[in-house]
Design an enzyme around this catalytic site. Structure first.
Site, short mmCIF file in Angstrom:
data_model
loop_
_atom_site.label_atom_id
_atom_site.label_comp_id
_atom_site.label_asym_id
_atom_site.label_seq_id
_atom_site.Cartn_x
_atom_site.Cartn_y
_atom_site.Cartn_z
N GLY A 62 14.43 -8.55 -19.33
CA GLY A 62 15.72 -7.32 -19.15
C GLY A 62 14.57 -6.37 -19.97
O GLY A 62 15.91 -5.06 -20.96
N GLY A 63 13.79 -6.00 -20.97
CA GLY A 63 13.06 -5.17 -21.71
C GLY A 63 13.32 -4.09 -20.76
O GLY A 63 13.02 -3.44 -21.65
N GLN A 154 1.32 -4.29 -21.44
CA GLN A 154 1.30 -3.25 -21.83
C GLN A 154 0.19 -2.02 -22.42
O GLN A 154 -1.12 -2.57 -22.00
CB GLN A 154 2.64 -2.68 -22.93
CG GLN A 154 3.47 -3.61 -22.57
CD GLN A 154 4.84 -1.91 -21.52
OE1 GLN A 154 4.40 -1.32 -21.53
NE2 GLN A 154 6.13 -2.50 -20.91
N GLY A 181 4.75 -1.03 -17.52
CA GLY A 181 4.43 -0.03 -18.45
C GLY A 181 4.34 1.15 -17.01
O GLY A 181 4.12 2.23 -17.79
N ASP A 231 7.26 -5.56 -7.38
CA ASP A 231 9.59 -5.43 -7.13
C ASP A 231 9.19 -3.59 -7.15
O ASP A 231 8.60 -3.87 -7.99
CB ASP A 231 9.72 -5.96 -8.79
CG ASP A 231 9.92 -5.03 -9.25
OD1 ASP A 231 8.92 -5.49 -10.68
OD2 ASP A 231 11.12 -4.72 -9.59
N CYS A 269 8.17 -2.52 14.92
CA CYS A 269 8.56 -3.29 13.73
C CYS A 269 9.44 -4.29 14.57
O CYS A 269 10.22 -4.19 15.38
CB CYS A 269 9.32 -2.49 13.27
SG CYS A 269 10.51 -3.79 11.94
N CYS A 271 11.73 -6.21 13.40
CA CYS A 271 13.05 -6.32 12.51
C CYS A 271 14.01 -6.32 13.65
O CYS A 271 13.92 -6.26 14.95
CB CYS A 271 13.02 -6.06 10.88
SG CYS A 271 14.33 -4.41 11.82
N CYS A 274 15.26 -2.61 14.66
CA CYS A 274 14.42 -1.93 15.31
C CYS A 274 14.83 -3.19 16.77
O CYS A 274 14.61 -2.49 18.63
CB CYS A 274 13.13 -2.39 15.28
SG CYS A 274 12.99 -1.33 13.41
N HIS A 300 16.02 -2.70 7.33
CA HIS A 300 14.78 -2.75 8.24
C HIS A 300 13.84 -2.29 6.83
O HIS A 300 12.47 -2.97 6.93
CB HIS A 300 15.09 -1.36 9.10
CG HIS A 300 13.71 -0.65 9.46
ND1 HIS A 300 12.40 -1.10 10.05
CD2 HIS A 300 13.30 0.36 8.92
CE1 HIS A 300 11.21 -0.56 10.77
NE2 HIS A 300 12.57 0.70 8.97
ZN LIG Z 1 12.87 -2.83 11.98
#
Ligand SMILES: [Zn+2]
Length: 333
Positions: A62-63, A154, A181, A231, A269, A271, A274, A300
């Protein structure tokens, strides 16, 4: 890790995450503690039961969100106003662990102090100091053996502070280490130096997670330095704006030229988007604001980003990482 801010990755379903082969989704403690509240999530069996997705969940502390709200910070914790209703909320290292325990993710993050950059050296030093003290307090109350707990480093772009923060975090019995950070507006060169110093001091036998970085160059550069986890909202946010990640670089699907282009988003790709759809169709959907357009481009972009990290992993195993790194840098800079 794709970001499921409020429990869902924007435009994606739990079944999508399965098909995409996502291992871990990040959920934001800040948002979930305010809406629907941790006890509601706990009553549904934690994030897994609540979201219907059986993969791994990582909850941030949450920081990061709280510190973007110019909160008042003291040695004990941080006070801020909810962006939902203006209520005053208090978050301490103990409370952050308690809330994440209720959310029930597989990995918790200790509450850290994330100052905006640039900040005066004294502010960054105080943040390192408080982050270290809060790390100990998080460990002291962490009691759920099913949930891992990561500490956070940090120190801004100050190499000395980064080393100090890494050492102090690494001496605690954390299951892994977040590197916070960064990705707060700093320049690439000082970031690289500070990141290298950070990784230098972190044990290689536990996961090292660079928070909030997910652009191709940022990923490949950090992987080279030894980062294991990331992330980022970038692949999904880009998708909603019609920016497509491809092996040839960035494609702006909003350019009218795509309306007559029968090629897939990326020739290589694998996926589902695609395999089935043309740039012409997807550009049309975006142009007329058909929600399916953003959804398909999101699928994608997430698939493409996961494939890039996969490619880097395989290249490390076969001793060809430098080749991959050079091609990514060449295409994306
Ligand atoms: Zn794709």
């Amino acid at each position: 890790m794709p970001v499921g801010t409020r429990g869902a990755v924007k435009h994606l379903t739990a079944a999508d995450l399965d098909r995409l082969g996502v291992d871990v989704m990040l959920a934001n403690t800040y948002h979930l503690m305010l809406r629907p509240g941790p006890s509601r999530v706990a009553a549904q069996g934690g994030l897994e039961g609540f979201t219907g997705w059986a993969g791994h969940h990582l909850t941030d502390s949450g920081g990061y969100q709280v510190f973007s709200l110019t909160p008042s910070v003291d040695d004990d914790g941080v006070t801020f106003r909810s962006t939902y209703d203006g209520d005053e909320i208090r978050l301490t290292p103990e409370r952050a662990v308690g809330i994440q325990e209720q959310l029930g993710g597989d990995i918790q993050m200790a509450l850290d102090v994330c100052p905006p950059l640039p900040s005066p050296p004294g502010v960054v030093a105080t943040a390192v100091e408080r982050t270290a003290a809060w790390a100990r307090r998080a460990i002291a109350v962490h009691r759920s053996p099913r949930q891992g707990l990561f500490g956070i480093v940090q120190g801004g772009v100050d190499v000395g502070l980064r080393r100090q923060s890494s050492r102090r975090t690494a001496e605690l019995p954390f299951d892994g280490f977040g590197i916070g950070g960064f990705s707060v507006g700093e320049e690439a060169a000082p970031r690289a130096d500070a990141l290298a110093a950070t990784l230098d001091e972190l044990p290689a036998d536990r996961p090292r997670y660079l928070m909030g970085v997910g652009d191709p160059v940022g990923l490949i550069t950090a992987i080279e330095l030894g980062v294991d986890m990331f992330d980022c909202v970038l692949p999904t946010r880009h998708a909603r704006h019609g920016t497509v990640l491809t092996g040839e670089g960035r494609l702006n699907l909003r350019n009218a030229g795509n309306l007559g282009d029968d090629r897939p988003l990326d020739d290589h790709c694998p996926c589902e988007v695609c395999q089935r759809h043309s740039r012409a169709f997807l550009a049309h959907l975006l142009r007329v604001k058909e929600p399916t357009g953003a959804r398909l481009v999101t699928i994608h972009n997430v698939a493409w980003t996961l494939a890039l990290v996969d490619r880097a992993r395989r290249a490390i195993e076969t001793g060809r990482f430098e080749e991959v790194r050079r091609s990514v840098i060449e295409i994306w800079t």
